[in-house]
Design a protein around this motif. Structure first.
Motif, PDB file in Angstrom:
ATOM      1  N   UNK A  67       0.835  -1.206   0.000  1.00  0.00           N
ATOM      2  CA  UNK A  67       0.000   0.000   0.000  1.00  0.00           C
ATOM      3  C   UNK A  67       0.869   1.255   0.000  1.00  0.00           C
ATOM      4  N   UNK A  68       1.958   1.244   0.749  1.00  0.00           N
ATOM      5  CA  UNK A  68       2.884   2.380   0.736  1.00  0.00           C
ATOM      6  C   UNK A  68       3.505   2.560  -0.647  1.00  0.00           C
ATOM      7  N   UNK A  69       3.894   1.467  -1.268  1.00  0.00           N
ATOM      8  CA  UNK A  69       4.470   1.538  -2.616  1.00  0.00           C
ATOM      9  C   UNK A  69       3.469   2.143  -3.591  1.00  0.00           C
ATOM     10  N   UNK A  70       2.222   1.695  -3.503  1.00  0.00           N
ATOM     11  CA  UNK A  70       1.168   2.235  -4.367  1.00  0.00           C
ATOM     12  C   UNK A  70       0.992   3.727  -4.129  1.00  0.00           C
ATOM     13  N   UNK A  71       0.945   4.117  -2.850  1.00  0.00           N
ATOM     14  CA  UNK A  71       0.764   5.528  -2.516  1.00  0.00           C
ATOM     15  C   UNK A  71       1.930   6.393  -2.985  1.00  0.00           C
ATOM     16  N   UNK A  72       3.127   5.807  -3.054  1.00  0.00           N
ATOM     17  CA  UNK A  72       4.298   6.520  -3.565  1.00  0.00           C
ATOM     18  C   UNK A  72       4.301   6.608  -5.091  1.00  0.00           C
ATOM     19  N   UNK A  73       3.439   5.854  -5.729  1.00  0.00           N
ATOM     20  CA  UNK A  73       3.381   5.854  -7.184  1.00  0.00           C
ATOM     21  C   UNK A  73       4.421   4.967  -7.840  1.00  0.00           C
ATOM     22  N   UNK A  74       4.939   3.998  -7.090  1.00  0.00           N
ATOM     23  CA  UNK A  74       5.922   3.101  -7.689  1.00  0.00           C
ATOM     24  C   UNK A  74       5.268   2.255  -8.764  1.00  0.00           C
ATOM     25  N   UNK A  75       6.031   1.986  -9.804  1.00  0.00           N
ATOM     26  CA  UNK A  75       5.534   1.179 -10.911  1.00  0.00           C
ATOM     27  C   UNK A  75       6.099  -0.236 -10.897  1.00  0.00           C
ATOM     28  N   UNK A  76       7.190  -0.429 -10.160  1.00  0.00           N
ATOM     29  CA  UNK A  76       7.797  -1.760 -10.088  1.00  0.00           C
ATOM     30  C   UNK A  76       8.401  -1.963  -8.708  1.00  0.00           C
ATOM     31  N   UNK A  77       8.530  -3.220  -8.353  1.00  0.00           N
ATOM     32  CA  UNK A  77       9.145  -3.594  -7.081  1.00  0.00           C
ATOM     33  C   UNK A  77      10.040  -4.787  -7.324  1.00  0.00           C
ATOM     34  N   UNK A  78      11.357  -4.566  -7.164  1.00  0.00           N
ATOM     35  CA  UNK A  78      12.341  -5.629  -7.330  1.00  0.00           C
ATOM     36  C   UNK A  78      12.580  -6.226  -5.942  1.00  0.00           C
ATOM     37  N   UNK A  79      12.197  -7.469  -5.763  1.00  0.00           N
ATOM     38  CA  UNK A  79      12.357  -8.164  -4.492  1.00  0.00           C
ATOM     39  C   UNK A  79      13.041  -9.490  -4.756  1.00  0.00           C
ATOM     40  N   UNK A  80      13.621 -10.042  -3.710  1.00  0.00           N
ATOM     41  CA  UNK A  80      14.190 -11.375  -3.871  1.00  0.00           C
ATOM     42  C   UNK A  80      13.374 -12.368  -3.071  1.00  0.00           C
ATOM     43  N   UNK A  81      13.352 -13.577  -3.557  1.00  0.00           N
ATOM     44  CA  UNK A  81      12.723 -14.661  -2.820  1.00  0.00           C
ATOM     45  C   UNK A  81      13.797 -15.329  -1.970  1.00  0.00           C
ATOM     46  N   UNK A  82      13.428 -15.710  -0.776  1.00  0.00           N
ATOM     47  CA  UNK A  82      14.361 -16.374   0.126  1.00  0.00           C
ATOM     48  C   UNK A  82      14.349 -17.870  -0.158  1.00  0.00           C
ATOM     49  N   UNK A  83      15.456 -18.356  -0.671  1.00  0.00           N
ATOM     50  CA  UNK A  83      15.594 -19.787  -0.943  1.00  0.00           C
ATOM     51  C   UNK A  83      15.365 -20.567   0.355  1.00  0.00           C
ATOM     52  N   UNK A  84      15.812 -20.005   1.486  1.00  0.00           N
ATOM     53  CA  UNK A  84      15.640 -20.664   2.789  1.00  0.00           C
ATOM     54  C   UNK A  84      14.193 -20.693   3.253  1.00  0.00           C
ATOM     55  N   UNK A  85      13.367 -19.835   2.700  1.00  0.00           N
ATOM     56  CA  UNK A  85      11.942 -19.840   3.026  1.00  0.00           C
ATOM     57  C   UNK A  85      11.193 -20.795   2.095  1.00  0.00           C
ATOM     58  N   UNK A  86      11.589 -20.806   0.839  1.00  0.00           N
ATOM     59  CA  UNK A  86      10.872 -21.586  -0.179  1.00  0.00           C
ATOM     60  C   UNK A  86      11.327 -23.036  -0.256  1.00  0.00           C
ATOM     61  N   UNK A  87      12.586 -23.278   0.063  1.00  0.00           N
ATOM     62  CA  UNK A  87      13.154 -24.631   0.071  1.00  0.00           C
ATOM     63  C   UNK A  87      14.166 -24.672   1.220  1.00  0.00           C
ATOM     64  N   UNK A  88      13.696 -24.759   2.457  1.00  0.00           N
ATOM     65  CA  UNK A  88      14.550 -24.586   3.632  1.00  0.00           C
ATOM     66  C   UNK A  88      15.810 -25.444   3.662  1.00  0.00           C
ATOM     67  N   UNK A  89      15.742 -26.646   3.133  1.00  0.00           N
ATOM     68  CA  UNK A  89      16.923 -27.504   3.108  1.00  0.00           C
ATOM     69  C   UNK A  89      17.669 -27.376   1.780  1.00  0.00           C
ATOM     70  N   UNK A  90      17.213 -26.446   0.940  1.00  0.00           N
ATOM     71  CA  UNK A  90      17.826 -26.245  -0.362  1.00  0.00           C
ATOM     72  C   UNK A  90      17.293 -27.168  -1.435  1.00  0.00           C
ATOM     73  N   UNK A  91      16.409 -28.097  -1.052  1.00  0.00           N
ATOM     74  CA  UNK A  91      15.938 -29.126  -1.978  1.00  0.00           C
ATOM     75  C   UNK A  91      14.418 -29.275  -1.967  1.00  0.00           C
ATOM     76  N   UNK A  92      13.815 -29.311  -0.807  1.00  0.00           N
ATOM     77  CA  UNK A  92      12.401 -29.648  -0.662  1.00  0.00           C
ATOM     78  C   UNK A  92      11.532 -28.393  -0.623  1.00  0.00           C
TER      79      UNK A  92
END
Length: 192
Positions: A67-92
């Protein structure tokens, strides 16, 4: 004397973050340690002993952040995904971790903000570091599997993908100089 600078058609105003630097939720919903979690626990490795356990709490405040990004008028958001969140052991794959990014992408799109996803911003799962990290060729194959899992989950909505953020920093500051995670001082490992 002032003059206006015209930006080309298609130029996107945006913001950029890194998962470890903003998310927090260090062990929420199945996330396991990344190399930065472990590195930050080494006395003197990080200024004032700071860590990413809470950070900006983006993991719990992403809707407000968008919501803050929208209010600032940002058109893009470059974020990274956490491999440790998505595949905690690096595999599963971890459905809860992947769901966080799916919801984030949906919130961005609903706000008219282009999601710009980076797969790796220096936060290798510690489980993979324990088997040699990026100096172990198998990690590259695990990364390919991670990329495929993330594309399967988000590729229908994310058009812009970046593989590695600043690979020189990850390799040489993390594996040769030892001033970034994982804190190794092994020039051969950095080259590998």
């Amino acid at each position: 004397m002032t003059s206006r600078t015209a930006f080309p058609d298609g130029f996107l105003w945006g913001a950029a973050t890194a998962a470890y630097q903003i998310e927090g939720g260090a062990h929420a919903d199945g996330r396991k340690d990344s190399i930065w979690d472990v590195f930050a626990r080494i006395p003197g490795a990080v200024a004032d002993g700071h860590n990413g356990d809470v950070a900006c709490d983006h993991y719990n405040r992403s809707a407000q952040d968008v919501a803050l990004m929208r209010d600032l008028g940002l058109q893009s958001y470059r974020f990274s995904t956490s491999w440790s969140r998505c595949m905690p052991d690096g595999v599963t794959p971890n459905a809860e971790g992947i769901r966080f990014y799916s919801q984030l992408v949906d919130e961005l799109l609903a706000a008219g903000i282009t999601p710009w996803l980076t797969l790796y911003h220096w936060d290798l799962p510690q489980a993979l570091e324990d088997t040699g990290g990026w100096a172990n060729r198998e990690t590259a194959y695990r990364f390919a599997e991670y990329a495929a899992v993330m594309h399967e989950a988000l590729g229908d909505r994310v058009r812009i993908w970046t593989t590695l953020n600043e690979p020189w920093c990850a390799a040489f500051l993390g594996y040769a100089a030892g001033v970034h995670a994982p804190g190794r001082q092994e020039p051969r490992a950095a080259l590998a």
